[in-house]
Motif scaffolding. Structure first.
Motif, PDB file in Angstrom:
ATOM      1  N   GLN A 164       0.980  -1.139   0.083  1.00  0.00           N
ATOM      2  CA  GLN A 164      -0.028  -0.036  -0.046  1.00  0.00           C
ATOM      3  C   GLN A 164       0.767   1.327   0.078  1.00  0.00           C
ATOM      4  OE1 GLN A 164      -2.418  -0.886   3.572  1.00  0.00           O
ATOM      5  NE2 GLN A 164      -4.210  -1.106   2.260  1.00  0.00           N
ATOM      6  N   PHE A 165       2.015   1.338   0.819  1.00  0.00           N
ATOM      7  CA  PHE A 165       2.751   2.480   0.949  1.00  0.00           C
ATOM      8  C   PHE A 165       3.464   2.686  -0.371  1.00  0.00           C
ATOM      9  CE2 PHE A 165       6.959   4.206   1.412  1.00  0.00           C
ATOM     10  CZ  PHE A 165       6.584   5.585   2.271  1.00  0.00           C
ATOM     11  N   ASN A 166       4.033   1.680  -1.342  1.00  0.00           N
ATOM     12  CA  ASN A 166       4.710   1.774  -2.548  1.00  0.00           C
ATOM     13  C   ASN A 166       3.546   2.234  -3.460  1.00  0.00           C
ATOM     14  OD1 ASN A 166       7.039   1.011  -1.428  1.00  0.00           O
ATOM     15  ND2 ASN A 166       6.655  -1.199  -1.988  1.00  0.00           N
ATOM     16  N   VAL A 167       2.289   1.931  -3.388  1.00  0.00           N
ATOM     17  CA  VAL A 167       1.595   2.525  -4.258  1.00  0.00           C
ATOM     18  C   VAL A 167       0.982   3.879  -4.165  1.00  0.00           C
ATOM     19  CG1 VAL A 167      -0.838   2.099  -5.475  1.00  0.00           C
ATOM     20  CG2 VAL A 167       0.785   0.101  -5.355  1.00  0.00           C
ATOM     21  N   LEU A 168       0.535   4.080  -2.808  1.00  0.00           N
ATOM     22  CA  LEU A 168      -0.417   5.093  -2.538  1.00  0.00           C
ATOM     23  C   LEU A 168       0.618   6.406  -2.364  1.00  0.00           C
ATOM     24  CD1 LEU A 168      -2.598   3.729   0.108  1.00  0.00           C
ATOM     25  CD2 LEU A 168      -3.289   5.256  -1.967  1.00  0.00           C
ATOM     26  N   ARG A 169       1.736   6.128  -1.737  1.00  0.00           N
ATOM     27  CA  ARG A 169       2.929   7.471  -1.465  1.00  0.00           C
ATOM     28  C   ARG A 169       3.851   7.147  -2.515  1.00  0.00           C
ATOM     29  NH1 ARG A 169      -1.014   9.704   0.443  1.00  0.00           N
ATOM     30  NH2 ARG A 169       0.680  11.197   0.825  1.00  0.00           N
ATOM     31  N   LYS A 170       4.355   6.275  -3.067  1.00  0.00           N
ATOM     32  CA  LYS A 170       5.425   6.316  -3.891  1.00  0.00           C
ATOM     33  C   LYS A 170       5.244   5.995  -5.363  1.00  0.00           C
ATOM     34  CE  LYS A 170       8.501   6.985  -0.872  1.00  0.00           C
ATOM     35  NZ  LYS A 170       9.127   8.099  -0.727  1.00  0.00           N
ATOM     36  N   HIS A 171       3.559   6.158  -5.540  1.00  0.00           N
ATOM     37  CA  HIS A 171       3.352   6.209  -7.131  1.00  0.00           C
ATOM     38  C   HIS A 171       3.610   4.782  -7.975  1.00  0.00           C
ATOM     39  CE1 HIS A 171       1.863  10.211  -6.563  1.00  0.00           C
ATOM     40  NE2 HIS A 171       2.820  10.424  -5.871  1.00  0.00           N
ATOM     41  N   ALA A 172       3.854   3.779  -7.206  1.00  0.00           N
ATOM     42  CA  ALA A 172       4.162   2.453  -7.830  1.00  0.00           C
ATOM     43  C   ALA A 172       2.658   1.914  -8.388  1.00  0.00           C
ATOM     44  CB  ALA A 172       4.778   1.351  -6.725  1.00  0.00           C
ATOM     45  N   THR A 173       2.955   0.792  -9.281  1.00  0.00           N
ATOM     46  CA  THR A 173       1.796   0.088  -9.844  1.00  0.00           C
ATOM     47  C   THR A 173       1.923  -1.344  -9.494  1.00  0.00           C
ATOM     48  OG1 THR A 173       1.702   1.460 -11.569  1.00  0.00           O
ATOM     49  CG2 THR A 173       0.423  -0.505 -11.897  1.00  0.00           C
ATOM     50  N   GLU A 174       0.787  -1.820  -8.813  1.00  0.00           N
ATOM     51  CA  GLU A 174       0.770  -3.435  -8.458  1.00  0.00           C
ATOM     52  C   GLU A 174       0.778  -4.234  -9.686  1.00  0.00           C
ATOM     53  OE1 GLU A 174      -2.669  -4.251  -6.305  1.00  0.00           O
ATOM     54  OE2 GLU A 174      -4.088  -3.632  -7.753  1.00  0.00           O
ATOM     55  N   ARG A 175       1.063  -5.428  -9.995  1.00  0.00           N
ATOM     56  CA  ARG A 175       1.123  -6.338 -11.028  1.00  0.00           C
ATOM     57  C   ARG A 175      -0.364  -6.349 -11.337  1.00  0.00           C
ATOM     58  NH1 ARG A 175       4.037 -10.396  -8.203  1.00  0.00           N
ATOM     59  NH2 ARG A 175       2.762 -11.710  -9.735  1.00  0.00           N
ATOM     60  N   SER A 176      -0.667  -6.660 -12.626  1.00  0.00           N
ATOM     61  CA  SER A 176      -1.947  -6.915 -12.985  1.00  0.00           C
ATOM     62  C   SER A 176      -2.501  -8.419 -12.626  1.00  0.00           C
ATOM     63  CB  SER A 176      -2.259  -6.652 -14.492  1.00  0.00           C
ATOM     64  OG  SER A 176      -1.421  -7.683 -15.166  1.00  0.00           O
ATOM     65  N   HIS A 177      -3.664  -8.449 -12.460  1.00  0.00           N
ATOM     66  CA  HIS A 177      -4.232  -9.944 -11.953  1.00  0.00           C
ATOM     67  C   HIS A 177      -3.958 -10.297 -10.325  1.00  0.00           C
ATOM     68  CE1 HIS A 177      -5.835 -10.263 -16.039  1.00  0.00           C
ATOM     69  NE2 HIS A 177      -4.728  -9.956 -16.620  1.00  0.00           N
ATOM     70  N   THR A 178      -3.400  -9.267  -9.897  1.00  0.00           N
ATOM     71  CA  THR A 178      -2.876  -9.799  -8.379  1.00  0.00           C
ATOM     72  C   THR A 178      -3.934  -9.298  -7.344  1.00  0.00           C
ATOM     73  OG1 THR A 178      -1.307  -7.938  -8.163  1.00  0.00           O
ATOM     74  CG2 THR A 178      -0.495  -9.673  -9.213  1.00  0.00           C
ATOM     75  N   SER A 179      -4.742  -8.383  -7.777  1.00  0.00           N
ATOM     76  CA  SER A 179      -5.635  -7.838  -6.585  1.00  0.00           C
ATOM     77  C   SER A 179      -7.020  -8.641  -6.512  1.00  0.00           C
ATOM     78  CB  SER A 179      -6.042  -6.412  -6.986  1.00  0.00           C
ATOM     79  OG  SER A 179      -6.989  -5.880  -6.019  1.00  0.00           O
ATOM     80  N   ILE A 180      -7.265  -8.935  -5.425  1.00  0.00           N
ATOM     81  CA  ILE A 180      -8.519  -9.680  -5.382  1.00  0.00           C
ATOM     82  C   ILE A 180      -9.790  -8.708  -5.540  1.00  0.00           C
ATOM     83  CG2 ILE A 180      -7.968 -11.423  -3.467  1.00  0.00           C
ATOM     84  CD1 ILE A 180      -8.970  -9.621  -1.447  1.00  0.00           C
ATOM     85  N   LEU A 181      -9.677  -7.286  -5.526  1.00  0.00           N
ATOM     86  CA  LEU A 181     -10.726  -6.515  -5.838  1.00  0.00           C
ATOM     87  C   LEU A 181     -10.904  -6.287  -7.379  1.00  0.00           C
ATOM     88  CD1 LEU A 181      -9.899  -3.317  -3.423  1.00  0.00           C
ATOM     89  CD2 LEU A 181     -11.283  -5.337  -3.329  1.00  0.00           C
ATOM     90  N   ASP A 182     -10.201  -7.196  -8.101  1.00  0.00           N
ATOM     91  CA  ASP A 182     -10.162  -6.972  -9.599  1.00  0.00           C
ATOM     92  C   ASP A 182     -11.467  -7.717  -9.869  1.00  0.00           C
ATOM     93  OD1 ASP A 182      -9.670  -6.618 -12.359  1.00  0.00           O
ATOM     94  OD2 ASP A 182      -8.814  -8.600 -12.659  1.00  0.00           O
ATOM     95  N   LYS A 183     -11.793  -8.944  -9.444  1.00  0.00           N
ATOM     96  CA  LYS A 183     -13.037  -9.840  -9.527  1.00  0.00           C
ATOM     97  C   LYS A 183     -14.029  -9.558  -8.506  1.00  0.00           C
ATOM     98  CE  LYS A 183     -11.365 -11.204 -13.435  1.00  0.00           C
ATOM     99  NZ  LYS A 183     -11.686 -10.638 -14.470  1.00  0.00           N
ATOM    100  N   GLN A 184     -13.898  -8.643  -7.686  1.00  0.00           N
ATOM    101  CA  GLN A 184     -14.953  -8.316  -6.611  1.00  0.00           C
ATOM    102  C   GLN A 184     -16.044  -7.547  -7.434  1.00  0.00           C
ATOM    103  OE1 GLN A 184     -17.194  -8.172  -4.068  1.00  0.00           O
ATOM    104  NE2 GLN A 184     -15.500  -8.494  -2.880  1.00  0.00           N
ATOM    105  N   TYR A 185     -17.297  -8.103  -7.355  1.00  0.00           N
ATOM    106  CA  TYR A 185     -18.384  -7.471  -7.906  1.00  0.00           C
ATOM    107  C   TYR A 185     -19.656  -7.291  -6.913  1.00  0.00           C
ATOM    108  CZ  TYR A 185     -15.813  -7.461 -12.271  1.00  0.00           C
ATOM    109  OH  TYR A 185     -14.761  -7.028 -13.227  1.00  0.00           O
ATOM    110  N   GLY A 186     -19.424  -7.496  -5.644  1.00  0.00           N
ATOM    111  CA  GLY A 186     -20.415  -7.338  -4.620  1.00  0.00           C
ATOM    112  C   GLY A 186     -20.979  -5.804  -4.625  1.00  0.00           C
TER     113      GLY A 186
END
Length: 135
Positions: free
Chosen positions: A25-47
């Protein structure tokens, strides 16, 4: 992006952010990094629910605007009104529009002009930068 004086509503020192956030979270939110595609559980969250900034809990996207972009990142066609800010990002492959949380300035992702109706926008977000709140 920031208030007129350059200060966000939620500000912390780097040490305070590191204590509050996971390393990813720190690397993305504060250092502008990008997580690898297809690694987030939120990608397929449709609730049904809200996606909030992982840094300050500000609701930034509603589940009703989420769609499967096929990119491997959670994608939305519209943010919650007043929740985000944007800036120009020239760091890779030309100019992109970076999306930030308007309250803490955290990097959420980028917005592109290849999304579905009604906006034609694809807000391609880092899942690690958000948390899903069912409801």
């Amino acid at each position: 992006m920031a208030a007129g004086n350059g200060i966000f509503e939620v500000t912390k020192t780097e040490a305070e952010w590191r204590k509050l956030l996971t390393p990813a979270q720190f690397n993305v939110l504060r250092k502008h990094a990008t997580e690898r595609s297809h690694t987030s559980i939120l990608d397929k969250q449709y609730g049904k629910g809200i996606y909030a900034c992982a840094g300050c809990n500000l609701p930034v996207f509603a589940s009703q605007t989420k769609f499967d972009s096929g990119t491997g990142w959670p994608s939305f066609y519209d943010p919650i009104k007043g929740a985000i800010a944007t800036s120009i990002d020239n760091s890779l492959f030309g100019t992109r529009i970076e999306v930030h949380c308007r309250r803490c300035g955290g990097h959420l992702g980028h917005v592109f002009d290849d999304g579905p109706a009604p906006t034609g926008k694809r807000y391609c977000m880092n899942g690690v930068a958000m948390k899903f709140i069912a409801g």
